[in-house]
Design an enzyme around this catalytic site. Structure first.
Site, short mmCIF file in Angstrom:
data_model
loop_
_atom_site.label_atom_id
_atom_site.label_comp_id
_atom_site.label_asym_id
_atom_site.label_seq_id
_atom_site.Cartn_x
_atom_site.Cartn_y
_atom_site.Cartn_z
N TRP A 130 3.31 -20.54 17.51
CA TRP A 130 4.29 -20.91 17.03
C TRP A 130 4.25 -20.26 15.42
CZ3 TRP A 130 1.65 -22.45 12.74
CH2 TRP A 130 0.15 -22.62 13.11
N GLU A 228 -4.29 -11.40 22.52
CA GLU A 228 -4.33 -11.17 20.74
C GLU A 228 -4.49 -12.54 20.37
OE1 GLU A 228 -3.69 -11.66 17.40
OE2 GLU A 228 -1.76 -11.54 17.42
N CYS A 262 -3.02 -14.72 12.05
CA CYS A 262 -4.30 -14.38 12.66
C CYS A 262 -4.71 -13.13 11.69
CB CYS A 262 -4.04 -13.70 14.16
SG CYS A 262 -2.86 -12.62 14.37
#
Length: 468
Positions: A130, A228, A262
């Protein structure tokens, strides 16, 4: 878990959606397989034209798409519009370079005629998060579609309108109806889709736990998978760095996407000689960050995406403080509506605390002191993750030591880590494997077919046959 739009600024549920029935899921899988049989042979000129058209929509409708993103996951509206425009750039990158990347690759084997032929695999299941609800999808979809694969999107449960908008985007751009489909399915149904023989590969961007589960399921089904996953990226500052520039970039690198990225810098490793001044400036700047309504232009940080994410982050902060860490700014859960969390800095963090060992997915920065280059490298590598790293130094030899020594998939020198369609993106260790974007990302879901034709066995190829 409900498939729903829950506005992070208020906690109000705006829309809910029904998960697909087994029969509806079957129909979409069947359509994906049927579409691939013909789509893979579609002239490249058609795929190129459709992807270019998608790029035009992503630019011209950036405000519309941006509002959907902001409403569903809380990122600042200006950043959401920029995300849509970045997606357009990625589409145009593959429009420009895709044909060359897919061209047969000659191999010198003497008199024989040898080459590698790149062919699409088939339907690819994309399990997407998201936090960048358009960008994460486009960086899978653009290379997959230009290469002749078809896509099946299982998006995060809290961004359903983003998923629908993306499905509609590709349909309006001209792609066949089954080339890109949204799957509103529950998490428990993912394994069944992975196991389906019509699905040929899987890509996931998400948590380490999700990566382990999906990786195991794909491995069991003998499917190619790209993962990932999370990161705890170091941001290293040495005495030769331009300090003010490093501080400003550090704040931006930590707070991008409300701290929910991330590749956001999370661990700030600063040389002893400049640590006191860096901490003073960094804490002061973090304390001035404008937190508020993400639709307001002056807002730098909006709410976190869900209440669960906020509570989890605060628990990590509280446990770290209880273990002995200090919070010169932030660290307190605000009252009132919405999933807001203040920009927070943690110092003197004990080794065993969550802030030292875990990924903090929100606007919380952790400061560490380094004695020298080797100590900084050791601190940078003292994590199970290995996604990206940012290094600040004006000494070439020092920069090269960091580039060679840090265990990550990406190192940026005097710049924050960022994704770029021209550069391969991915990590090592618990940050996953495989690459997205650039040439490397396009070829992840292609069959590199070796062809060797004995000398004199066939007439030389004509120009037309060579381009088929």
């Amino acid at each position: 878990m409900a498939i729903a739009t829950i506005e992070p600024t208020t906690g109000t549920t705006l829309r809910t959606f029904q998960a697909l029935s087994p029969e509806e899921t079957e129909a979409r899988l069947h359509l994906a397989e049927e579409t691939f049989r013909t789509y893979r042979h579609t002239p490249f000129a058609d795929r190129k034209r459709w992807l270019a058209r998608a790029a035009e929509f992503l630019d011209s409708e950036a405000a519309t798409f941006g509002r959907i993103m902001t409403q569903e996951m809380g990122k600042p509206f200006e950043a959401a519009k920029a995300e849509s425009q970045k997606c357009a750039q990625a589409c145009r990158y593959y429009v420009e370079h895709g044909e060359a990347y897919l061209r047969d690759e000659p191999i010198d084997t003497g008199k024989d005629r040898s080459y590698v032929r790149y062919e699409p695999l088939g339907p690819v299941l994309a399990i997407m998060p998201w936090n960048f609800p358009f960008w994460q999808v486009i960086r899978f979809a653009a290379p997959a579609l230009i290469a002749g694969n078809v896509g099946l999107l299982k998006h995060a449960h809290n961004v359903p309108q983003c998923a629908l908008a993306l499905e509609d985007l590709f349909l309006r751009a001209g792609f066949p109806r089954g080339a890109f489909q949204n799957l509103f399915i529950e998490t428990r149904d993912i394994e069944r889709v992975i196991e389906d023989t019509r699905v040929k590969a899987v890509t996931l961007t998400g948590s380490e736990g999700a990566g382990r589960a999906v990786g195991a399921q794909a491995g069991k089904a003998l499917k190619k998978v790209v993962l990932e996953l999370g990161g705890s990226d170091p941001f290293i500052v040495m005495p030769s760095a331009k300090l003010e520039e490093a501080v400003e970039t550090a704040v931006k690198a930590r707070l991008i996407n409300n701290g929910q990225s991330c590749i956001a810098a999370k661990r700030f490793i600063v040389h002893d000689a400049i640590y006191p001044e860096f901490e003073r400036r960094f804490v002061e700047r973090m304390g001035r960050v404008k937190v508020g309504d993400p639709m307001e232009p002056q807002t730098e940080v909006g709410p976190l995406a869900t209440e669960g994410i906020r509570q989890g982050l605060h628990a990590q902060v509280e446990k770290s403080l209880a273990a002995g860490a200090k919070a010169p700014v932030g660290g307190k859960l605000p009252t009132g509506a919405g999933y807001y969390y203040p920009p927070t800095v943690l110092t003197d963090v004990p080794d065993a605390s969550p802030a030292a060992r875990e990924e903090l997915f929100g606007p919380v920065a952790v400061l560490f002191r380094a004695k020298d280059v080797e100590h900084a490298i050791a601190l940078a590598n003292d994590t199970p993750y290995g996604l990206g790293a940012s290094v600040w130094t004006r000494e070439e030899a020092e920069a090269q030591r960091f580039i060679a020594g840090i265990e990550t998939g990406m190192v940026f020198v005097n710049a924050m880590v960022a994704s770029d369609a021209r550069l391969p993106f991915g990590g090592v260790k618990n940050s996953g494997h495989g690459r997205e974007l650039a040439l490397h990302g396009l070829r992840e879901f292609l069959n590199a077919k070796t062809v060797r034709i004995s000398a004199g066995a066939l007439p030389p190829p004509t120009e037309a046959s060579a381009n088929e």
